[in-house]
Enzyme design. Structure first.
Site, PDB file in Angstrom:
ATOM      1  N   LYS A 231       0.871  -1.174   0.000  1.00 53.98           N
ATOM      2  CA  LYS A 231       0.000   0.000   0.000  1.00 53.98           C
ATOM      3  C   LYS A 231       0.910   1.227   0.000  1.00 53.98           C
ATOM      4  O   LYS A 231       1.708   1.416   0.916  1.00 53.98           O
ATOM      5  CB  LYS A 231      -0.886  -0.032   1.250  1.00 53.98           C
ATOM      6  CG  LYS A 231      -2.125   0.836   1.203  1.00 53.98           C
ATOM      7  CD  LYS A 231      -2.985   0.493   2.420  1.00 53.98           C
ATOM      8  CE  LYS A 231      -4.204   1.374   2.509  1.00 53.98           C
ATOM      9  NZ  LYS A 231      -5.011   1.046   3.699  1.00 53.98           N
ATOM     10  N   ASP A 332     -14.222   2.568  10.069  1.00 53.29           N
ATOM     11  CA  ASP A 332     -14.473   2.686   8.619  1.00 53.29           C
ATOM     12  C   ASP A 332     -14.765   1.308   8.033  1.00 53.29           C
ATOM     13  O   ASP A 332     -14.240   0.939   6.987  1.00 53.29           O
ATOM     14  CB  ASP A 332     -13.277   3.329   7.919  1.00 53.29           C
ATOM     15  CG  ASP A 332     -13.605   3.788   6.492  1.00 53.29           C
ATOM     16  OD1 ASP A 332     -14.811   3.934   6.175  1.00 53.29           O
ATOM     17  OD2 ASP A 332     -12.676   3.980   5.686  1.00 53.29           O
TER      18      ASP A 332
END
Length: 502
Positions: A231, A332
């Protein structure tokens, strides 16, 4: 500039024997010689004024001197005779009043040239042209240099990580699994040593980009032949990178249903800074991607749901020991932040917004991050801003609302009686594809609507129970929602009753 009138009109003169005489009286109407400045009523180049006679010399555009003479009216004459120099313009003026046509005896001269004046006129234009040409050429050369340097840099792998560092920290033949098992058995429980993480990060070979989001990009890479996910955060998302790294390296964080963390590193390449987070690679991608392309039976549905809530339960649970783990809320949760493994189980990812609870001090550790969660999955108390930010249980219950929506997404893709619905996001039929806070607030808080159940669920016991479970997760009142542990136990009982081994 010479102003002769003041001396001759106001100061008397002395004879040689020392006797003084009265000043010469000034004519009331003064006649002056005029040239290039004659009014229409002038006769024989003679003009009349109640002010001053003047003679002026100045340079024209070609650099040639031009003499002008004539009359100045009394009003404003003092100012005009005290000529204020104008930059880059050479001129001189002299005035007089002592007698008629006194200005024919005035002979002003141009002021001496200053260094910069020598470049005026044609020479100045030529020098200017040469300067502009040289500067333009230099600018073009600089642009070309920057362009070719940029293209050469682009030709390299954009996110290449160098192999220049020592590899002696990791013996040849060691796999990632070996390294992680060694770090766990060492008793630290907080992941690989930082030096090992940095070494792995520098040895990663980027293969291809597999995703992109608001935080940055996701690449599939390889380390010693093993696939990993990398990432790469935008520099503006450093707070998310730091928080996610911090959470992953929490003691006792590792769990089979939480994305496996390998390493994190910051690498500067001169023109930009790269923030890396290296994790296990799962080729099925996110639960969102998986559900779009895959239909489920009861077993695979329960497997996805049970493994997801197991990871969430581990996050939410505080572990008390000499090296304890704090309770953590995700903040989230959505199908795009859950990954599907090869064996059909899930693991929870993207912990950039996670919040920790420090029970010793009763403190809620909220990350200093401007990023917010996903509006579609926000519970009513977040949308109407009634959530108690100082009470950690509020964040836990907010996660459970979001998890209820994820259960709905999973259950819709379970086939029963040969029927299955196409994949849709929660509230797909009630709000736009990119809903605003107002859109979600109206549906979830004011109208208190929730995703609808297909009619077929009522005739399938497993789907009926799933519907009941998700309803209790997304209750309007946070205190009425089920905990992750309760959902986990209920799904385990459902699997047992269906004779399904998870």
């Amino acid at each position: 500039m010479l102003l002769r009138s003041s001396g001759k009109l106001n100061v008397g003169t002395k004879k040689e024997d020392g006797e003084s005489t009265a000043p010469t009286p000034r004519p009331k109407i003064l006649r002056c010689k005029c040239h290039h400045h004659c009014p229409e009523d002038s006769v024989n180049n003679i003009c009349s004024t109640d002010g001053y006679c003047f003679t002026m010399i100045e340079e024209d555009d070609s650099g040639m001197p031009v003499v002008t003479s004539g009359c100045l009216g009394l009003e404003g004459s003092d100012f005009q005779c005290r000529d204020t120099p104008i930059p880059h313009q050479r001129r001189s003026i002299e005035c007089c009043t002592e007698r008629n046509e006194c200005n024919k005896d005035l002979h002003p001269t141009l002021p001496p040239l200053k260094d910069r004046d020598f470049v005026d006129g044609p020479i100045h234009h030529k020098a200017l042209l040469i300067s502009v040409t040289v500067c333009s050429l230099l600018l073009v050369l600089i642009i070309l240099f920057c362009y070719f340097r940029y293209k050469r840099q682009e030709a390299r792998p954009r996110y290449s990580i160098g192999l220049e560092q020592d590899e002696t920290y990791i013996p040849p033949g060691e796999s990632l699994r070996d390294l992680i098992e060694q770090s766990q058995s060492s008793g630290s429980g907080s992941g690989l040593p930082l030096l090992v993480q940095r070494t792995i990060a520098k040895q990663i070979q980027m293969v291809k980009q597999i995703g992109k989001g608001r935080y940055g990009e996701v690449w599939m890479g390889k380390w010693r032949g093993e696939k990993v996910a990398v990432k790469v955060f935008f520099t503006t998302e450093e707070a998310s990178w730091f928080r996610e790294t911090e959470i992953y390296q929490t003691v006792l964080m590792r769990h089979e249903n939480i994305l496996g963390f390998i390493a994190a590193d910051i690498k500067g390449t001169g023109s930009w800074t790269q923030l890396y987070l290296i994790t296990d690679y799962h080729e099925n991608g996110s639960l969102y991607d998986y559900l779009k392309s895959t239909t489920l039976d009861a077993k695979s549905m329960l497997k996805l749901a049970y493994s997801s809530v197991s990871g969430l339960c581990h996050l939410h649970t505080e572990i008390f020991s000499t090296q304890g783990k704090p309770a953590i809320a995700h903040r989230d949760l959505k199908s795009k932040n859950i990954l599907v493994k090869k064996n059909g189980t899930c693991c929870i990812a993207d912990l950039g917004l996670a919040v920790k609870f420090i029970s010793d001090t009763n403190e809620v550790d909220i990350p200093p991050n401007t990023r917010v969660g996903t509006k579609r999955y926000m519970p009513p108390e977040v949308l109407d801003e009634s959530l108690n930010r100082n009470h950690f249980q509020s964040y836990i219950m907010a996660d459970m609302y979001s998890f209820g929506l994820i259960l709905w997404e999973i259950a819709r893709r379970c086939v029963s009686g040969g029927i299955v619905e196409e994949y849709q996001l929660p509230y797909h039929d009630l709000v736009p594809s990119d809903p605003s806070y107002e859109d979600m607030r109206e549906i979830v808080c004011m109208k208190k609507l929730r995703p609808s159940f297909p009619n077929r669920w009522s005739s399938d016991e497993c789907l009926r129970q799933m519907g009941k479970l998700m309803t209790e997760c997304w209750a309007q009142n946070p205190a009425s929602r089920l905990t992750a542990l309760r959902v986990k136990k209920t799904l385990a009982k459902m699997s047992e009753s269906q004779d399904i081994k998870l």
